[in-house]
Motif scaffolding. Sequence first.
Motif, PDB file in Angstrom:
ATOM      1  N   PHE A   1      49.840  30.955  32.880  1.00 10.04           N
ATOM      2  CA  PHE A   1      49.245  31.369  34.140  1.00 10.04           C
ATOM      3  C   PHE A   1      47.751  31.056  34.138  1.00 10.04           C
ATOM      4  CE2 PHE A   1      52.671  33.628  36.151  1.00 10.04           C
ATOM      5  CZ  PHE A   1      53.463  34.058  35.090  1.00 10.04           C
TER       6      PHE A   1
ATOM      7  N   GLN B   1      52.443  33.697  28.542  1.00 12.03           N
ATOM      8  CA  GLN B   1      53.404  34.794  28.499  1.00 12.03           C
ATOM      9  C   GLN B   1      54.677  34.314  27.813  1.00 12.03           C
ATOM     10  OE1 GLN B   1      54.822  36.313  32.321  1.00 12.03           O
ATOM     11  NE2 GLN B   1      54.899  38.394  31.477  1.00 12.03           N
TER      12      GLN B   1
ATOM     13  N   PHE C   1      46.003  35.498  40.107  1.00 11.61           N
ATOM     14  CA  PHE C   1      46.830  34.619  39.300  1.00 11.61           C
ATOM     15  C   PHE C   1      47.504  33.550  40.137  1.00 11.61           C
ATOM     16  CE2 PHE C   1      47.025  36.471  35.071  1.00 11.61           C
ATOM     17  CZ  PHE C   1      46.568  37.767  35.262  1.00 11.61           C
ATOM     18  N   GLY C   2      47.749  32.408  39.498  1.00 10.60           N
ATOM     19  CA  GLY C   2      48.635  31.409  40.073  1.00 10.60           C
ATOM     20  C   GLY C   2      50.081  31.830  39.857  1.00 10.60           C
ATOM     21  N   THR C   3      50.993  31.004  40.310  1.00 13.91           N
ATOM     22  CA  THR C   3      52.412  31.339  40.237  1.00 13.91           C
ATOM     23  C   THR C   3      53.037  30.988  38.897  1.00 13.91           C
ATOM     24  OG1 THR C   3      52.897  29.237  41.297  1.00 13.91           O
ATOM     25  CG2 THR C   3      52.830  31.188  42.713  1.00 13.91           C
TER      26      THR C   3
ATOM     27  N   TYR D   1      46.253  32.281  30.749  1.00 11.54           N
ATOM     28  CA  TYR D   1      47.029  33.241  29.980  1.00 11.54           C
ATOM     29  C   TYR D   1      48.393  32.632  29.654  1.00 11.54           C
ATOM     30  CZ  TYR D   1      43.970  37.295  30.801  1.00 11.54           C
ATOM     31  OH  TYR D   1      42.923  38.183  30.799  1.00 11.54           O
TER      32      TYR D   1
ATOM     33  N   LEU E   1      41.577  39.985  38.798  1.00  9.89           N
ATOM     34  CA  LEU E   1      42.127  38.663  38.567  1.00  9.89           C
ATOM     35  C   LEU E   1      43.082  38.255  39.685  1.00  9.89           C
ATOM     36  CD1 LEU E   1      42.975  38.835  34.762  1.00  9.89           C
ATOM     37  CD2 LEU E   1      41.370  37.254  35.823  1.00  9.89           C
TER      38      LEU E   1
END
Lengths: 114, 116
Positions: free
Chosen positions: A90, A38, A104-106, A36, A102
């Motif tokens: 992400f 952002q 998510f990573g950082t 994703y 989901l």
Amino acid sequence: AQSVTQLDSQVPVFEEAPVELRCNYSSSVSVYLFWYVQYPNQGLQLLLKYLSGSTLVKGINGFEAEFNKSQTSFHLRKPSVHISDTAEYFCASVRAGTASKLTFGTGTRLQVTL
Amino acid sequence: EAGVAQSPRYKIIEKRQSVAFWCNPISGHATLYWYQQILGQGPKLLIQFQNNGVVDDSQLPKDRFSAERLKGVDSTLKIQPAKLEDSAVYLCASSTYRGRSTDTQYFGPGTRLTVL
């Protein structure tokens, strides 16, 4: 339990240069993988996702990612970045066959400069 | 097609006050999610609705957070009372009626909460 690790918190790159954003996942079961993006003050937008089949996945805005099961990686690449690609990226995973929760990573901050 | 709408976009409150966030998902999307995104971290799922039923609220701090989706469309997330550590962006997302793991989640712009 599944987890996602994004190895770089920030990636600076010059415009028109190639870029790779790294993502490793950890899970004892099959997972689906997502990237994703952002943009500032906006929600997340799906770039691409790997569900099955071809390990090379093409997404929007010229991005692609390669699923590597042996390396448990899902790195995101773009051959030539533009200033407008500056954003937070992400990587996320979800356990296959379940309701879509989901993980998510950082995040990796991609900073493109002239 | 209209996207996921959220309001307000920004909110500043004192600790121990209450606050509520509103979300309107994409028309026809039965599955709705609330995420908390703390600065420097990825989003963390707080609660997932399928129509007006809760599918997963395992990470919702139920002593202070509550959420509802009464008619299976709009949703409200409330914090009462707020703590300093609740400062974050609260994201709402929606997906198609099945809420499968393959579904794409569509995110709203988020509400940035600052607790002083």
